[in-house]
Every structure is written in C-alpha cells, then in structure tokens.
Write a protein that holds these residues in place. Sequence first.
Motif, short mmCIF file in Angstrom:
data_model
loop_
_atom_site.label_atom_id
_atom_site.label_comp_id
_atom_site.label_asym_id
_atom_site.label_seq_id
_atom_site.Cartn_x
_atom_site.Cartn_y
_atom_site.Cartn_z
N SER A 38 47.36 31.85 35.28
CA SER A 38 47.22 33.30 35.09
C SER A 38 47.86 34.07 36.23
O SER A 38 47.25 34.91 36.83
CB SER A 38 45.74 33.65 35.00
N ALA A 44 48.09 47.18 38.99
CA ALA A 44 47.18 47.01 37.87
C ALA A 44 47.37 48.06 36.80
O ALA A 44 46.82 47.94 35.73
CB ALA A 44 45.75 47.06 38.37
N SER A 55 49.73 43.99 35.41
CA SER A 55 48.40 43.91 35.97
C SER A 55 48.21 42.57 36.64
O SER A 55 48.53 41.53 36.08
CB SER A 55 47.34 44.09 34.88
N HIS A 57 45.22 41.54 37.43
CA HIS A 57 43.80 41.29 37.27
C HIS A 57 43.48 40.44 36.04
O HIS A 57 42.31 40.31 35.69
CB HIS A 57 43.04 42.62 37.19
N TRP A 58 44.49 39.90 35.37
CA TRP A 58 44.26 39.05 34.21
C TRP A 58 44.27 37.59 34.61
O TRP A 58 45.08 37.15 35.41
CB TRP A 58 45.34 39.30 33.15
N ASN A 119 40.12 40.20 31.88
CA ASN A 119 40.28 41.11 33.01
C ASN A 119 38.89 41.60 33.41
O ASN A 119 38.21 42.27 32.63
CB ASN A 119 41.17 42.28 32.58
N GLU A 120 38.47 41.28 34.62
CA GLU A 120 37.14 41.62 35.11
C GLU A 120 37.14 42.87 35.99
O GLU A 120 36.10 43.20 36.57
CB GLU A 120 36.55 40.45 35.89
N ASP A 122 39.77 46.03 35.52
CA ASP A 122 40.33 47.30 35.08
C ASP A 122 39.52 48.04 34.02
O ASP A 122 39.72 49.24 33.83
CB ASP A 122 41.76 47.08 34.57
N THR A 238 33.84 43.46 31.13
CA THR A 238 35.12 42.76 31.10
C THR A 238 35.72 42.83 29.70
O THR A 238 35.02 43.13 28.72
CB THR A 238 34.98 41.26 31.46
N GLY A 240 38.76 40.58 27.16
CA GLY A 240 39.63 39.43 27.12
C GLY A 240 39.76 38.80 25.75
O GLY A 240 39.21 39.29 24.75
N TYR A 263 48.91 44.86 25.78
CA TYR A 263 49.08 43.90 26.88
C TYR A 263 49.98 42.77 26.39
O TYR A 263 49.60 41.97 25.53
CB TYR A 263 47.72 43.41 27.37
#
Length: 276
Positions: A38, A44, A55, A57-58, A119-120, A122, A238, A240, A263
């Motif tokens: 990842s 971000a 980003s 943050h993924w 993503n935890e 954004d 989150t 995902g 995304y």
Amino acid sequence: MDLVLPCFDTKGVSVNARFRVKRKVVLGVTALVAVAASVVPASAAPSPDGNGGSSDHWGVITRNTIGSPVAALRTGPFGSFGVTGPAARPPYGRGSLGIETADDATSLTPPSEMVVFGNEVDFYGDPVLGLNQVGFRVFQTSENVTSGGPGNLPNIRFEINPHLAGAPATTYSSLVWVPAASPVVDRWSPYLDATTTGTWFLTGNAGTVTGCMQGTPCTFQQLRTALNDGGPQPTIYTAGVSKGRDFMWVGAVDGLRINGTIYDFEADGVKARRVG
C-alpha cells in the motif's frame, strides 16, 4: 433541501467539499501471514483541478485483516485473453487494487480470511448521512462465481459510530455494502452503484437495533432511514474495500467512488480524481 454546515477537518479543509447533509438525516459498510502492499506518494488531498491528486493514507487496515490475504496495488489486470476494448483494461490509468482471499486458510470459526484496504485518516469524523454516491468497478472471474456464486464479490466498508438514539452505548459498527452480481465476468465491469444496487447491513448491536443485519440487509434508502432515529448524527471512522470472511476470491477493484471523488488505484499509489 441541502443544509451546508461550516465544518472543517484537521487540515482546515471544509468537509462539505466531500459531504452534504440533508435536512432529513440520511444514510447512512488462519494460520498464515497477511501479505499486502500500500505504498502511496504525495499529499492526502486532491489536487486543485481535481486530477492527479493522491493520498498517502490508504493501505491495509491491519487490525481488520485475518489470515494471509493479499490486497496490493498492481498494474492491470488486462484481459482476460480474447477480451478487447475498454473492458480489457483498468477503467482508470493502468492499475488497480488486486485482492486475493482464501475460504478455509485459518483454524478460526468460520475458518476464513479477511482483508480491508482502506483509509483511517481522511474520512474520520465525516457525517455518514452525507454519503450520497458510493460504488466501484470490479474485475470478476468465472472461477470466483464457481467458488461462491454470482454474489461472491468484495464489499465497501465504513467503520462508523452509529450514534443511535435507541442504542446510545453502541459506539462502533461496520457499515457494509454487499454488491449484486456483476453483469460481466472475466473482464472489467461497468460502475456498480452502491446507492441503487445491492444491499447494506450494520454489524453488531447497531444491526440488531436498526434491523439492517447481515441476514436481513437493507437497501441504501432503508438504511438511511434506519440511521435517522433522532440520535446525534452518525460519523465515519474509516472507509475502504474489504473481502471476507466467506469464499475464496481472486480479482481486482478500481475507481472506488465516495461522493464527488473517485479513488484510482495505481501501482505507484492511490490517485484522487474529482468527478467532473
């Protein structure tokens, strides 16, 4: 009627760029080692023109991963063999999120794997009821259908605080979209709209209180109504893409849409593309 709230995230960016809140509150998601990639560059937030943003943050949400699944940013898939045209390549760029899970690779009950690529950061604190566009495109194979039937597909999963008036002590639930069968196999699907197709459920006590449980799932609109029980506004922890715990699945996902942003999963990172 839209009611725009002047809320800002930790970066000073208005969350209303991604979420709009309705006057009626709405919607609202083993014995091996997890293998996952990842790596994502840059900032971000989407770029000013809505294309080329990325980003960092993924990635695999490790605490929600069981067994030895794979969730890796990759190039392709291209094909299957003999398939030509737009359905033979990822819908955005050249890459996608490759996912591989087994059905009985662990000693747990049920004996199955699970992975969440998400993503935890954004989406934390954003209003669940501001969600209005959700979906993705998937590379489904005939082998996956043989393994678990036509509905054997990845999910979209939001971890949330449901803030239910009927269950004020319940502060956690997973809000999960179960897609309907892909209209095509062995190639890339068209966009699968989670707001008009498939079903949704809430895990844990929130599912019991609302009636939107895995065994009795709700439509998108029914779930929005169920979450609008007079309590405080539910919020997101989150967001995902997930698979498991159920059947073996090997395939890919691309173009995850959450409201006005798509995304794009690429081998070198996750690109945030604004919907034009």
